[in-house]
Design a protein around this motif. Sequence first.
Motif, PDB file in Angstrom:
ATOM      1  N   LEU A  26       0.826  -1.212   0.000  1.00  0.00           N
ATOM      2  CA  LEU A  26       0.000   0.000   0.000  1.00  0.00           C
ATOM      3  C   LEU A  26       0.857   1.258   0.000  1.00  0.00           C
ATOM      4  O   LEU A  26       0.583   2.205  -0.752  1.00  0.00           O
ATOM      5  N   SER A  27       1.897   1.283   0.832  1.00  0.00           N
ATOM      6  CA  SER A  27       2.774   2.456   0.883  1.00  0.00           C
ATOM      7  C   SER A  27       3.465   2.685  -0.447  1.00  0.00           C
ATOM      8  O   SER A  27       3.581   3.829  -0.911  1.00  0.00           O
ATOM      9  N   PHE A  28       3.910   1.615  -1.080  1.00  0.00           N
ATOM     10  CA  PHE A  28       4.581   1.755  -2.369  1.00  0.00           C
ATOM     11  C   PHE A  28       3.610   2.286  -3.423  1.00  0.00           C
ATOM     12  O   PHE A  28       3.949   3.202  -4.184  1.00  0.00           O
ATOM     13  N   LEU A  29       2.405   1.732  -3.471  1.00  0.00           N
ATOM     14  CA  LEU A  29       1.420   2.200  -4.455  1.00  0.00           C
ATOM     15  C   LEU A  29       1.009   3.645  -4.200  1.00  0.00           C
ATOM     16  O   LEU A  29       0.828   4.422  -5.141  1.00  0.00           O
ATOM     17  N   LEU A  30       0.847   4.012  -2.931  1.00  0.00           N
ATOM     18  CA  LEU A  30       0.499   5.399  -2.616  1.00  0.00           C
ATOM     19  C   LEU A  30       1.635   6.347  -2.978  1.00  0.00           C
ATOM     20  O   LEU A  30       1.391   7.477  -3.403  1.00  0.00           O
ATOM     21  N   THR A  31       2.869   5.901  -2.827  1.00  0.00           N
ATOM     22  CA  THR A  31       4.021   6.715  -3.231  1.00  0.00           C
ATOM     23  C   THR A  31       3.987   6.957  -4.729  1.00  0.00           C
ATOM     24  O   THR A  31       4.192   8.075  -5.193  1.00  0.00           O
ATOM     25  N   LYS A  32       3.747   5.894  -5.483  1.00  0.00           N
ATOM     26  CA  LYS A  32       3.706   6.017  -6.942  1.00  0.00           C
ATOM     27  C   LYS A  32       2.570   6.921  -7.410  1.00  0.00           C
ATOM     28  O   LYS A  32       2.697   7.593  -8.429  1.00  0.00           O
ATOM     29  N   ASN A  33       1.459   6.936  -6.666  1.00  0.00           N
ATOM     30  CA  ASN A  33       0.310   7.757  -7.052  1.00  0.00           C
ATOM     31  C   ASN A  33       0.330   9.152  -6.439  1.00  0.00           C
ATOM     32  O   ASN A  33      -0.576   9.940  -6.672  1.00  0.00           O
ATOM     33  N   GLY A  34       1.323   9.448  -5.599  1.00  0.00           N
ATOM     34  CA  GLY A  34       1.452  10.778  -5.022  1.00  0.00           C
ATOM     35  C   GLY A  34       0.449  11.093  -3.924  1.00  0.00           C
ATOM     36  O   GLY A  34       0.170  12.258  -3.655  1.00  0.00           O
ATOM     37  N   LYS A  37      -0.875  12.041   2.006  1.00  0.00           N
ATOM     38  CA  LYS A  37      -1.606  11.990   3.271  1.00  0.00           C
ATOM     39  C   LYS A  37      -1.794  10.535   3.727  1.00  0.00           C
ATOM     40  O   LYS A  37      -1.477  10.182   4.865  1.00  0.00           O
ATOM     41  N   PHE A  38      -2.292   9.700   2.828  1.00  0.00           N
ATOM     42  CA  PHE A  38      -2.496   8.296   3.175  1.00  0.00           C
ATOM     43  C   PHE A  38      -1.173   7.544   3.283  1.00  0.00           C
ATOM     44  O   PHE A  38      -1.068   6.578   4.029  1.00  0.00           O
ATOM     45  N   LEU A  39      -0.166   7.998   2.533  1.00  0.00           N
ATOM     46  CA  LEU A  39       1.158   7.375   2.600  1.00  0.00           C
ATOM     47  C   LEU A  39       1.739   7.500   4.004  1.00  0.00           C
ATOM     48  O   LEU A  39       2.298   6.539   4.537  1.00  0.00           O
ATOM     49  N   LYS A  40       1.597   8.663   4.604  1.00  0.00           N
ATOM     50  CA  LYS A  40       2.111   8.854   5.962  1.00  0.00           C
ATOM     51  C   LYS A  40       1.440   7.903   6.946  1.00  0.00           C
ATOM     52  O   LYS A  40       2.086   7.370   7.849  1.00  0.00           O
ATOM     53  N   ALA A  91      11.570   5.308  -3.840  1.00  0.00           N
ATOM     54  CA  ALA A  91      10.346   5.542  -4.614  1.00  0.00           C
ATOM     55  C   ALA A  91       9.840   6.957  -4.373  1.00  0.00           C
ATOM     56  O   ALA A  91       9.387   7.630  -5.306  1.00  0.00           O
ATOM     57  N   ARG A  92       9.943   7.419  -3.142  1.00  0.00           N
ATOM     58  CA  ARG A  92       9.502   8.774  -2.817  1.00  0.00           C
ATOM     59  C   ARG A  92      10.356   9.812  -3.549  1.00  0.00           C
ATOM     60  O   ARG A  92       9.863  10.843  -3.974  1.00  0.00           O
ATOM     61  N   ARG A  93      11.667   9.528  -3.686  1.00  0.00           N
ATOM     62  CA  ARG A  93      12.574  10.445  -4.389  1.00  0.00           C
ATOM     63  C   ARG A  93      12.599  10.198  -5.893  1.00  0.00           C
ATOM     64  O   ARG A  93      13.381  10.817  -6.607  1.00  0.00           O
ATOM     65  N   LYS A  94      11.773   9.238  -6.345  1.00  0.00           N
ATOM     66  CA  LYS A  94      11.658   8.880  -7.760  1.00  0.00           C
ATOM     67  C   LYS A  94      12.980   8.364  -8.333  1.00  0.00           C
ATOM     68  O   LYS A  94      13.338   8.664  -9.469  1.00  0.00           O
ATOM     69  N   GLU A  95      13.685   7.570  -7.535  1.00  0.00           N
ATOM     70  CA  GLU A  95      14.915   6.921  -7.979  1.00  0.00           C
ATOM     71  C   GLU A  95      14.606   5.469  -8.330  1.00  0.00           C
ATOM     72  O   GLU A  95      13.537   4.956  -8.018  1.00  0.00           O
TER      73      GLU A  95
END
Length: 121
Positions: A26-34, A37-40, A91-95
């Motif tokens: 879930l965290s990875f998918l939320l990171t990819k979708n930007g 709020k839910f990622l935190k 993923a958050r830094r788009k690397e």
Amino acid sequence: MSPDAVAIMQQIHRDSWFWILLFFVLSFLLTKNGKTKFLKITHGLLRLVFIIMIVTGAGMLIAYKFPLAYMVKGVLAVLMIGVIEMVLGRARRKERTGPLWGAFVFLLAMVLLIAFRVITF
């Protein structure tokens, strides 16, 4: 430690693996979708379950008197936690995260094989 306490720790530890995988995906998918709020929220829950898993794992190591196989499993699990955090950070830094996914799959497979006593020593 009583057998009931060990059984409870085993069940909590086993269930924590499910929650770790769920919150990680879930965290990875939320990171990819930007969706920050839910990622935190999911990343915070993931870290909480990490702590639960480590505490119950340490408790079982103490109860079982530190067998080598489970000590190795614990080290691999802690390494896997580090890889999970690196995947989410990159993923958050788009690397690039490809090699880390390979490390995650390898570590997860090793931990599960030791847990189900496919690999013993």
